[in-house]
Design an enzyme around this catalytic site. Structure first.
Site, PDB file in Angstrom:
ATOM      1  N   HIS A  61      -8.265  17.410 -42.227  1.00 45.24           N
ATOM      2  CA  HIS A  61      -8.398  18.079 -44.203  1.00 45.24           C
ATOM      3  C   HIS A  61      -6.692  19.057 -43.329  1.00 45.24           C
ATOM      4  CE1 HIS A  61     -11.738  17.139 -46.125  1.00 45.24           C
ATOM      5  NE2 HIS A  61     -12.649  17.723 -44.662  1.00 45.24           N
ATOM      6  N   ASN A  93      -8.841  15.552 -50.255  1.00 50.32           N
ATOM      7  CA  ASN A  93      -8.816  16.765 -51.620  1.00 50.32           C
ATOM      8  C   ASN A  93      -7.706  17.854 -50.756  1.00 50.32           C
ATOM      9  OD1 ASN A  93      -9.637  17.238 -48.338  1.00 50.32           O
ATOM     10  ND2 ASN A  93     -11.332  19.005 -49.268  1.00 50.32           N
ATOM     11  N   ASN A 277     -19.974  22.381 -43.770  1.00 45.24           N
ATOM     12  CA  ASN A 277     -20.851  21.170 -44.652  1.00 45.24           C
ATOM     13  C   ASN A 277     -20.462  20.282 -44.309  1.00 45.24           C
ATOM     14  OD1 ASN A 277     -22.315  20.571 -46.411  1.00 45.24           O
ATOM     15  ND2 ASN A 277     -21.401  21.270 -47.915  1.00 45.24           N
ATOM     16  N   ASP A 304     -13.450  16.779 -38.515  1.00 45.53           N
ATOM     17  CA  ASP A 304     -13.142  17.022 -39.872  1.00 45.53           C
ATOM     18  C   ASP A 304     -12.926  18.781 -39.538  1.00 45.53           C
ATOM     19  OD1 ASP A 304     -14.521  17.923 -42.057  1.00 45.53           O
ATOM     20  OD2 ASP A 304     -16.315  18.286 -41.539  1.00 45.53           O
ATOM     21  N   PHE A 322     -16.760  27.169 -47.042  1.00 44.34           N
ATOM     22  CA  PHE A 322     -17.027  25.734 -45.714  1.00 44.34           C
ATOM     23  C   PHE A 322     -16.328  25.404 -44.704  1.00 44.34           C
ATOM     24  CE2 PHE A 322     -20.499  25.386 -48.912  1.00 44.34           C
ATOM     25  CZ  PHE A 322     -21.582  25.728 -48.082  1.00 44.34           C
ATOM     26  N   GLY A 323     -16.366  25.070 -43.243  1.00 43.68           N
ATOM     27  CA  GLY A 323     -16.148  24.447 -42.192  1.00 43.68           C
ATOM     28  C   GLY A 323     -14.796  24.660 -41.231  1.00 43.68           C
TER      29      GLY A 323
HETATM   30 ZN   LIG Z   1     -17.305  16.221 -45.758  1.00 46.54          ZN
HETATM   31 ZN   LIG Z   2     -14.164  16.821 -44.533  1.00 45.68          ZN
END
Ligand SMILES: [Zn+2]
Ligand SMILES: [Zn+2]
Length: 423
Positions: A61, A93, A277, A304, A322-323
């Site tokens: 991301h 996203n 997540n 991720d 999250f993350g």
């Molecule tokens: Zn995801």
């Molecule tokens: Zn992701």
């Protein structure tokens, strides 16, 4: 300038190469193995080092456009290089989401301007990531999109998912899904189990992942489409992928270092850097992920990488996003948790970070075959280092691994024949 890398252990799983030899690069391409340096070559001594195809992270991301306070394409790609990655695939996203030709071109332009690693663009399955109307798949492919996902959210509507498989199949592109039944995880902050019960925190059950992963496998099987299950985290979905592969379904999957390293027990600290997540699961899920890596069920290792600025992550557990970031700790965690632990050997680990993601995305990368683009990573497999947030190139430092002592780190990173990073 041409480069000859000497005395390294050259590992290229795509070509079944694993031996100590030299690798010569010229004009941005791989010339070949076993060649002596020519006059005028830059010579890199890789004694005691691993020389492999440039690492590929197919789940990153980058946040730009829209959330430049967390990360930019320039800082995210710099972090990728420092982590040993020569190619990343960025997830759409962003704000706005990457669902038009214009946004795909914007991201590719920013990546070219940054001049760090290669950025392959994953575009949205649905318009505005709303999960109702299919995006213009054909136009997005034309603009350079290599795959499709609404990650950040699942594609919840099964009819939309079915049509996504049908459309993407026409362009031989995979659909990547964040498989989660949202109705089962509402208000959840961690894995549902004994620990969430003890801590009094709302849980997210494994079934939320298992059920949608099985749905997606069934839809891929019915349509002949290509399904890639993102960030697998449960024993149930690892097994669903394993059984689907045996039946010949076109399915692949990926796992993140945190899911083969940490369990839900970490949440006892109430530290939001353990909130992601899918959530950190139980011990048996961690072991199932490692088994899936070992027997080839899990094709790829991805980070991720999900940067969040400090003020966002420093909130109470139920409010924090999250993350976690992952680009700069991935190699160290793979070496320490998988290779040193005896779960994977070097060629198997490198395969999951080079040719396997390249094949899922259908990109011409991930090998040291003569004539290939000269993306090369040199890893010091013995280097012991401590994760220090001050060294992060990422704009964010939301990592649960700060202070960890890891073994193995990328030392030199070459993109298209040019040294882009040297430690
Ligand atoms: Zn995801
Ligand atoms: Zn992701």
């Amino acid at each position: 300038m041409p480069i000859t890398i000497e005395h390294g252990r050259v590992i290229d799983p795509a070509e079944q190469v694993d031996r100590v030899t030299s690798l010569r690069i010229a004009d941005g391409r791989i010339v070949g193995l076993d060649l002596p340096p020519e006059p005028g070559d830059e010579v890199i001594d890789a004694s005691g080092r691993i020389v492999c195809p440039g690492l590929i992270d197919m789940h990153v991301h980058l946040r730009e456009p829209g959330r430049e306070e967390d990360e930019t394409i320039a800082t995210g790609t710099a972090a990728a290089l420092a982590g040993g990655f020569t190619s990343i695939a960025c997830i759409p996203n962003t704000e706005p989401p990457i669902d038009t030709q214009g946004t795909v071109e914007f991201v590719r332009g920013q990546a070219a301007r940054a001049g760090n690693c290669n950025v392959f663009v994953v575009a949205c399955v649905s318009k505005n990531r709303e999960g109702t109307e299919l995006s213009e798949i054909g136009q997005l492919v034309e603009a350079g999109a290599v795959a499709f996902t609404d990650d950040g959210s699942p594609v919840s509507d099964p009819e939309l998912m079915r049509r996504a498989f049908e459309y993407c199949q026409m362009f031989d592109k995979p659909v990547l899904n964040h498989s989660e039944i949202r109705e089962l995880t509402e208000h959840g902050v961690m894995h549902e189990g004994l620990t969430s019960l003890e801590l009094g925190l709302t849980g997210m059950p494994s079934a939320a992942e298992d059920v949608m992963a099985s749905r997606d496998i069934a839809l891929a099987e019915a349509t002949g489409g290509r399904f890639h299950l993102m960030h697998v985290s449960t024993a149930g979905s690892v097994d669903a992928v394993r059984r689907a592969k045996r039946r010949g379904v076109r399915v692949s999957t990926e796992v993140c270092p945190h899911h083969f390293t940490l369990t839900d027990e970490s949440l006892r600290t109430f530290d939001s850097n353990y909130k992601m997540n899918p959530p950190l699961r139980g011990r048996e899920d961690v072991l199932a992920c490692i088994d899936g890596l070992r027997d080839g069920t899990i094709d790829c290792i991805v980070t991720d990488h999900a940067p969040h600025a400090k003020e966002k992550k420093m909130q109470e557990l139920d409010r924090a996003p999250f993350g976690i970031i992952g680009l700069e700790t991935a190699v160290g965690l793979v070496v320490t948790q998988l290779i040193q632990a005896g779960a994977l050997d070097w060629p198997a680990a490198i395969e999951k970070m080079t040719i396997n993601p390249a094949r899922v995305l259908g990109i011409d990368r991930g090998t040291l075959r003569p004539g290939a683009v000269a993306d090369v990573t040199i890893i010091d497999p013995e280097c012991r280092w401590t994760v220090d947030p001050h060294e992060f190139r990422s704009k964010s430092s939301n990592s649960p691994f700060i202070g960890w002592e890891l073994t193995g780190r990328a030392e030199t990173v070459i993109v298209a024949g040019e040294v882009k990073f040297r430690r």
